[in-house]
Design an enzyme around this catalytic site. Sequence first.
Site, PDB file in Angstrom:
ATOM      1  N   ARG A 178      62.007  23.060  63.202  1.00 40.72           N
ATOM      2  CA  ARG A 178      62.704  24.125  63.965  1.00 40.72           C
ATOM      3  C   ARG A 178      63.923  23.587  64.734  1.00 40.72           C
ATOM      4  O   ARG A 178      64.216  24.007  65.856  1.00 40.72           O
ATOM      5  CB  ARG A 178      61.744  24.819  64.963  1.00 40.72           C
ATOM      6  CG  ARG A 178      60.530  25.411  64.347  1.00 40.72           C
ATOM      7  CD  ARG A 178      60.774  26.612  63.450  1.00 40.72           C
ATOM      8  NE  ARG A 178      59.596  26.921  62.687  1.00 40.72           N
ATOM      9  CZ  ARG A 178      59.336  26.452  61.449  1.00 40.72           C
ATOM     10  NH1 ARG A 178      60.214  25.690  60.816  1.00 40.72           N
ATOM     11  NH2 ARG A 178      58.238  26.769  60.833  1.00 40.72           N
ATOM     12  N   SER A 227      57.043  32.416  68.207  1.00 37.86           N
ATOM     13  CA  SER A 227      56.304  31.356  68.906  1.00 37.86           C
ATOM     14  C   SER A 227      57.100  30.899  70.126  1.00 37.86           C
ATOM     15  O   SER A 227      58.264  30.518  69.996  1.00 37.86           O
ATOM     16  CB  SER A 227      56.099  30.156  67.993  1.00 37.86           C
ATOM     17  OG  SER A 227      55.344  30.539  66.879  1.00 37.86           O
ATOM     18  N   GLU A 308      60.258  26.690  71.944  1.00 39.99           N
ATOM     19  CA  GLU A 308      60.884  26.980  70.648  1.00 39.99           C
ATOM     20  C   GLU A 308      61.934  28.079  70.849  1.00 39.99           C
ATOM     21  O   GLU A 308      62.966  28.112  70.201  1.00 39.99           O
ATOM     22  CB  GLU A 308      59.812  27.424  69.642  1.00 39.99           C
ATOM     23  CG  GLU A 308      60.361  27.557  68.222  1.00 39.99           C
ATOM     24  CD  GLU A 308      59.287  27.660  67.159  1.00 39.99           C
ATOM     25  OE1 GLU A 308      58.274  26.921  67.234  1.00 39.99           O
ATOM     26  OE2 GLU A 308      59.444  28.491  66.248  1.00 39.99           O
TER      27      GLU A 308
HETATM   28  C1  LIG Z   1      57.830  38.572  65.689  1.00 39.58           C
HETATM   29  C2  LIG Z   1      58.573  37.282  65.420  1.00 39.58           C
HETATM   30  C3  LIG Z   1      58.086  36.403  64.466  1.00 39.58           C
HETATM   31  C4  LIG Z   1      58.766  35.206  64.204  1.00 39.58           C
HETATM   32  N1  LIG Z   1      58.268  34.353  63.253  1.00 39.58           N
HETATM   33  C5  LIG Z   1      58.940  33.224  62.953  1.00 39.58           C
HETATM   34  C6  LIG Z   1      58.468  32.334  61.922  1.00 39.58           C
HETATM   35  O1  LIG Z   1      57.468  32.571  61.282  1.00 39.58           O
HETATM   36  N2  LIG Z   1      59.189  31.222  61.663  1.00 39.58           N
HETATM   37  C7  LIG Z   1      60.329  30.917  62.342  1.00 39.58           C
HETATM   38  O2  LIG Z   1      60.940  29.887  62.049  1.00 39.58           O
HETATM   39  N3  LIG Z   1      60.788  31.721  63.329  1.00 39.58           N
HETATM   40  C8  LIG Z   1      60.136  32.864  63.633  1.00 39.58           C
HETATM   41  N4  LIG Z   1      60.602  33.680  64.632  1.00 39.58           N
HETATM   42  C9  LIG Z   1      61.779  33.261  65.435  1.00 39.58           C
HETATM   43  C10 LIG Z   1      63.138  33.746  64.891  1.00 39.58           C
HETATM   44  O3  LIG Z   1      63.015  34.922  64.109  1.00 39.58           O
HETATM   45  C11 LIG Z   1      63.837  32.658  64.072  1.00 39.58           C
HETATM   46  O4  LIG Z   1      64.093  31.507  64.845  1.00 39.58           O
HETATM   47  C12 LIG Z   1      65.183  33.153  63.499  1.00 39.58           C
HETATM   48  O5  LIG Z   1      65.676  32.166  62.608  1.00 39.58           O
HETATM   49  C13 LIG Z   1      66.227  33.435  64.585  1.00 39.58           C
HETATM   50  O6  LIG Z   1      67.277  34.162  63.992  1.00 39.58           O
HETATM   51  P1  LIG Z   1      68.220  35.085  64.894  1.00 39.58           P
HETATM   52  O7  LIG Z   1      69.322  35.557  64.027  1.00 39.58           O
HETATM   53  O8  LIG Z   1      67.454  36.111  65.601  1.00 39.58           O
HETATM   54  O9  LIG Z   1      68.740  33.974  65.922  1.00 39.58           O
HETATM   55  P2  LIG Z   1      69.161  34.172  67.458  1.00 39.58           P
HETATM   56  O10 LIG Z   1      67.951  34.311  68.328  1.00 39.58           O
HETATM   57  O11 LIG Z   1      70.199  35.220  67.551  1.00 39.58           O
HETATM   58  O12 LIG Z   1      69.798  32.732  67.717  1.00 39.58           O
HETATM   59  C14 LIG Z   1      68.957  31.600  67.645  1.00 39.58           C
HETATM   60  C15 LIG Z   1      69.839  30.345  67.673  1.00 39.58           C
HETATM   61  O13 LIG Z   1      70.622  30.301  66.470  1.00 39.58           O
HETATM   62  C16 LIG Z   1      72.002  30.196  66.793  1.00 39.58           C
HETATM   63  N5  LIG Z   1      72.767  30.972  65.813  1.00 39.58           N
HETATM   64  C17 LIG Z   1      72.521  32.217  65.363  1.00 39.58           C
HETATM   65  N6  LIG Z   1      73.451  32.577  64.455  1.00 39.58           N
HETATM   66  C18 LIG Z   1      74.316  31.534  64.349  1.00 39.58           C
HETATM   67  C19 LIG Z   1      75.489  31.288  63.579  1.00 39.58           C
HETATM   68  N7  LIG Z   1      75.991  32.189  62.731  1.00 39.58           N
HETATM   69  N8  LIG Z   1      76.122  30.095  63.732  1.00 39.58           N
HETATM   70  C20 LIG Z   1      75.635  29.148  64.585  1.00 39.58           C
HETATM   71  N9  LIG Z   1      74.524  29.325  65.335  1.00 39.58           N
HETATM   72  C21 LIG Z   1      73.868  30.498  65.204  1.00 39.58           C
HETATM   73  C22 LIG Z   1      72.133  30.790  68.202  1.00 39.58           C
HETATM   74  O14 LIG Z   1      73.238  30.256  68.879  1.00 39.58           O
HETATM   75  C23 LIG Z   1      70.823  30.344  68.844  1.00 39.58           C
HETATM   76  O15 LIG Z   1      70.941  29.025  69.306  1.00 39.58           O
HETATM   77  C24 LIG Z   1      59.951  34.892  64.918  1.00 39.58           C
HETATM   78  C25 LIG Z   1      60.440  35.795  65.872  1.00 39.58           C
HETATM   79  C26 LIG Z   1      59.764  36.977  66.130  1.00 39.58           C
HETATM   80  C27 LIG Z   1      60.333  37.923  67.140  1.00 39.58           C
END
Ligand SMILES: Cc1cc2nc3c(=O)[nH]c(=O)nc-3n(C[C@H](O)[C@H](O)[C@H](O)COP(=O)(O)OP(=O)(O)OC[C@H]3O[C@@H](n4cnc5c(N)ncnc54)[C@H](O)[C@@H]3O)c2cc1C
Length: 327
Positions: A178, A227, A308
Site C-alpha cells: 500500500r 482499512s 493506511e
Molecule cells: C469501503 C472501502 C473499501 C476499500 N477496500 C480497499 C481494498 O480492498 N484494497 C485497497 O487497496 N484499498 C481499499 N480501499 C481504500 C481506497 O479505495 C484505495 O486506497 C484507493 O486506491 C484510493 O483511490 P482514490 O481515488 O479514492 O484515492 P484518494 O483517497 O483520492 O487519494 C489517495 C492518495 O492517492 C493520491 N492520488 C490520487 N490520485 C492521484 C493522481 N492522479 N496522481 C497522484 N496521486 C494521486 C492522493 O494524493 C492521495 O495521497 C477501500 C476504501 C473503502 C472506502
Amino acid sequence: MSELAVSTDQSNLPDIRGSYRFDAALGAKGWFKTGGTADVMVCPDDVADLQTFLAGYDAVAPLHIFGVGSNTIFRDGGLEGVTVKLGRAFNTIEIEDGGYVRCGALALDMNVANKAAQAGIGGLSFLSGIPGTVGGALKMNAGAYGREVVNTLESLKALDRQGDLLTLSVDDMHYSYRHSAPGQELLFVEALFKGHAAAPDDLRAEIAEIKQKRENSQPIKEKTGGSTFANPSAEELESAGLATDWGAWRLIDAVGGRGHKIGGAQMPEKHCNFMINTGTATAFDLECLGEEMRRRVFEKFGLKLRWEIRRQGRYAEGQAPLDNWID
Ligand SMILES: Cc1cc2nc3c(=O)[nH]c(=O)nc-3n(C[C@H](O)[C@H](O)[C@H](O)COP(=O)(O)OP(=O)(O)OC[C@H]3O[C@@H](n4cnc5c(N)ncnc54)[C@H](O)[C@@H]3O)c2cc1C
C-alpha cells in the site's frame, strides 16, 4: 504577503483552458463526507492543460491531487495551495492488443475491472472491489485478495511539478505494501495494465464473487475510508511477542477499540479496522479516534500501528494534535 498568498492569488494563477474554483467543496465529497474545502481547485481540460498549469505554478507551493477520496481524511481546516481536480478527459479506459488496458487516472477501478472482463483480459478483477480511481490505486499500490497494482501494471504516465510528461516503469515506483516511492512528487495521468487471456464469463463470475465477499465482510455502505491501519508485518508482530497472523483489527479489538466512539467517529462493532463517520463526525473526530487506537496499541504491545488512510490539510481553529498522540 507570503509566497503562498501570492501563488494562489487569482490574478497570479496560470492562464488555462479549464477553470479555477475557490473555497471548493472537498471533504464533503470524499468517502467520509466530512472535512474542509480546497482554497483553490484547478480543473484542467486535459493533460496539455494540466501541463500549462504546472509550468506556470510555483514548483514549491502546496499542490494536491485526489481521485474520489476513498482513502483520505480531509482535515477540517481545508487544503492550502492548489488542489487538482481531474475531469472527463482523464476518465478513459481503452483495450489494446496483447491484453493491455490503458486507463486515465480518473477511471474508477471497478470500471477498469469490468471493461477488462468484457474484453477477456484476466488479472484485473481484484480492482472491482476497490472503490477508488486509477490514480489513487497507482499511488497506494491498491490491492485485494492476493493481487495488487504492482502485479499487473506495465507502465504509467505522470507529470512532474514542472509539467514534464514522464513514462515510468513499475520498478520506478518502488512499490511495497500500500505504498509507492517514485522519489519525487508526481501527478499520475495514465496507467497501462497488462492482463492475460481469460473467458469473459469466468471473469464476470470472479467479479460477482468479489462483490459478494465484500458485502459480507466490509461496511461498504458506510462513510468510511477502507482499512484504517495497515496490518503490521510479521517481524513487527514477532518483536511484540504476538502471533504473526494478528491483523490490525485484532490489535484494535485487544485494546477495547471495537465499537469505541469519539464524537461522531466510530471503530464499528462489526469491522473494527474500518473507521466510520456515523453522521456527525468532524475530520478531527476521525483522526482523534485513530490516534487513540494507536496510543492504546502502543501502550499495550509496544507496536506502532501505521495509518493506511491518508490525512491531508490543516487543522481548524482550536484543533491540534493532542499531547498523548504517539509519533
Ligand atoms: C469501503 C472501502 C473499501 C476499500 N477496500 C480497499 C481494498 O480492498 N484494497 C485497497 O487497496 N484499498 C481499499 N480501499 C481504500 C481506497 O479505495 C484505495 O486506497 C484507493 O486506491 C484510493 O483511490 P482514490 O481515488 O479514492 O484515492 P484518494 O483517497 O483520492 O487519494 C489517495 C492518495 O492517492 C493520491 N492520488 C490520487 N490520485 C492521484 C493522481 N492522479 N496522481 C497522484 N496521486 C494521486 C492522493 O494524493 C492521495 O495521497 C477501500 C476504501 C473503502 C472506502
